[in-house]
Design an enzyme around this catalytic site. Structure first.
Site, PDB file in Angstrom:
ATOM      1  CG  HIS A   1      78.585 -32.499  46.047  1.00  0.00           C
ATOM      2  ND1 HIS A   1      78.311 -33.728  45.473  1.00  0.00           N
ATOM      3  CD2 HIS A   1      79.908 -32.297  45.836  1.00  0.00           C
ATOM      4  CE1 HIS A   1      79.419 -34.228  44.958  1.00  0.00           C
ATOM      5  NE2 HIS A   1      80.400 -33.389  45.152  1.00  0.00           N
TER       6      HIS A   1
ATOM      7  CD  GLU B   1      75.357 -35.581  46.623  1.00  0.00           C
ATOM      8  OE1 GLU B   1      75.638 -34.473  46.113  1.00  0.00           O
ATOM      9  OE2 GLU B   1      75.620 -36.649  46.059  1.00  0.00           O
TER      10      GLU B   1
HETATM   11  C1  F6R Z   1      85.773 -34.679  47.795  1.00  0.00           C
HETATM   12  C2  F6R Z   1      84.702 -33.699  47.909  1.00  0.00           C
HETATM   13  C3  F6R Z   1      83.799 -33.418  46.766  1.00  0.00           C
HETATM   14  C4  F6R Z   1      84.568 -33.029  45.497  1.00  0.00           C
HETATM   15  C5  F6R Z   1      83.607 -32.752  44.352  1.00  0.00           C
HETATM   16  C6  F6R Z   1      84.344 -32.404  43.074  1.00  0.00           C
HETATM   17  O1  F6R Z   1      86.482 -34.766  49.020  1.00  0.00           O
HETATM   18  O2  F6R Z   1      84.546 -33.146  48.946  1.00  0.00           O
HETATM   19  O3  F6R Z   1      82.933 -32.375  47.120  1.00  0.00           O
HETATM   20  O4  F6R Z   1      85.345 -31.897  45.773  1.00  0.00           O
HETATM   21  O5  F6R Z   1      82.812 -33.872  44.137  1.00  0.00           O
HETATM   22  O6  F6R Z   1      85.067 -33.507  42.654  1.00  0.00           O
HETATM   23  P1  F6R Z   1      86.080 -33.411  41.422  1.00  0.00           P
HETATM   24  O7  F6R Z   1      87.187 -32.544  41.841  1.00  0.00           O
HETATM   25  O8  F6R Z   1      86.541 -34.836  41.191  1.00  0.00           O
HETATM   26  O9  F6R Z   1      85.301 -32.867  40.277  1.00  0.00           O
END
Ligand code: F6R
Length: 248
Positions: free
Chosen positions: A149, A154
Site C-alpha cells: 500500500h 490497500e
Molecule cells: C503513512 C502511510 C503508510 C506508511 C506505510 C509504512 O502515512 O502513508 O503508507 O508509509 O504503512 O509504514 P511504516 O513506515 O510504519 O512501516
C-alpha cells in the site's frame, strides 16, 4: 541489487544505502533541495515509522539555518478515522510532535485529512478541494506497506482516484497495532489520498528500510502494474526516486 531490470535513463532512480540513518539523510537531502530551490514548495508528507528520521534530519537543517519553511505548504497522505487531532495516535499529532512544532511552518499551511468528523460533514470532498487549491505537490514522500500500500490505498481491484475512506486490511492492522497500547484500540478505517492524487506529485520519493518489505518492493518495482500491489503504479510515474536500505 534490488532492481535487475532498470537501467540509467529510466524515470525511476534507485538509491541503495546501507543503513536507516543514511536512508533518512539521503531522503532529507532530496526534500531539502526542493525547498531550497523553491521556498513555496508544496511538500507531500507521510507518517509511520520509516520517515521519522527524515523529519529529524529536516528539523536539524532548519535549526542550522539551512531550511526555511515559512512559505512552504505541506499535505499529508492519510489519517485514522475516529481519532481527534490531539489523540496521541492520530497522524495529526504525529506530524505536530515529530515535525511541525520544531520548524517555522504556519499552522494553516499544514494540511492533513480529517479523521474525526460529524455525519453531516464531507471530509473527503473537503480534502479534495484542499488538494485542488494546493496544486501538484513538488515532492511526495511515501513509505511502503507490507502489502504494497501507499498512503492507505490497500490492495484493490482498481487504482483509486481521489480521497476516500478505506477499511484497513488485516495485514495493515497487524503491522500498525504496534503503535497502539492495545490492538483493539487501532481504528479499522482511515481516510487517504487516492492513488491518482499521489501520482500528481511532480517528484515521488519512496523510502523503504525494512528487510521484510524487500519482496513487496521488488514486486512493486518490477512486477505487473496491478492494483493488488498499489505501489506498482509508480512504475508509470515520470519522476520517482526510491531510497532503499538494503542492509536491514
Ligand atoms: C503513512 C502511510 C503508510 C506508511 C506505510 C509504512 O502515512 O502513508 O503508507 O508509509 O504503512 O509504514 P511504516 O513506515 O510504519 O512501516
Amino acid at each position: 541489487m534490488i532492481m535487475e531490470k532498470r537501467r540509467d535513463g529510466d524515470s525511476m532512480r534507485i538509491i541503495e544505502v546501507k543503513n536507516y540513518d543514511q536512508a533518512c539523510s539521503v531522503a532529507a537531502d532530496i526534500i531539502s533541495a526542493h525547498l531550497i530551490m523553491k521556498k513555496n514548495s508544496v511538500l507531500g508528507l507521510a507518517t509511520g515509522s520509516t520517515p521519522l528520521g527524515v523529519y529529524q534530519n529536516l528539523v536539524q537543517k532548519y535549526r542550522m539555518g539551512i531550511l526555511d519553511f515559512s512559505e512552504c505548504k505541506t499535505v499529508n497522505l492519510d489519517e485514522y478515522i475516529g481519532l481527534e487531532p490531539d489523540n496521541e495516535h492520530s497522524y495529526a499529532y504525529y506530524m505536530w510532535n515529530n515535525f511541525f512544532k520544531h520548524i517555522n511552518i504556519s499552522k494553516q499551511n499544514a494540511h492533513i485529512p480529517r479523521g474525526f468528523f460529524s455525519s453531516s460533514e464531507k471530509p473527503c470532498e473537503d480534502f479534495d478541494n484542499r488538494l485542488f487549491a494546493l496544486g501538484r505537490p513538488d515532492i511526495q514522500l511515501l513509505g511502503l506497506g507490507h502489502n504494497g500500500h501507499i498512503g492507505f490505498n490497500e490492495p484493490d481491484v482498481k487504482f483509486s482516484r481521489s480521497t476516500h475512506i478505506v477499511r484497513l486490511s488485516e495485514r495493515t492492522k497487524q503491522a500498525n497495532a504496534r503503535f497502539f497500547n492495545k490492538a483493539d484500540e487501532m481504528p479499522s478505517e482511515a481516510i487517504t489520498m487516492g492513488i491518482l492524487d499521489i501520482m500528481k506529485a511532480v517528484h515521488i520519493l519512496l523510502l523503504v528500510s525494512d528487510k521484510s518489505k524487500m519482496g513487496i518492493l521488488k514486486k512493486a518495482l518490477e512486477g505487473d502494474i496491478d492494483p493488488q500491489v498499489p505501489a506498482s503504479i509508480l512504475q508509470v510515474h515520470q519522476n520517482v526516486t526510491v531510497v532503499v536500505n538494503t542492509d536491514t
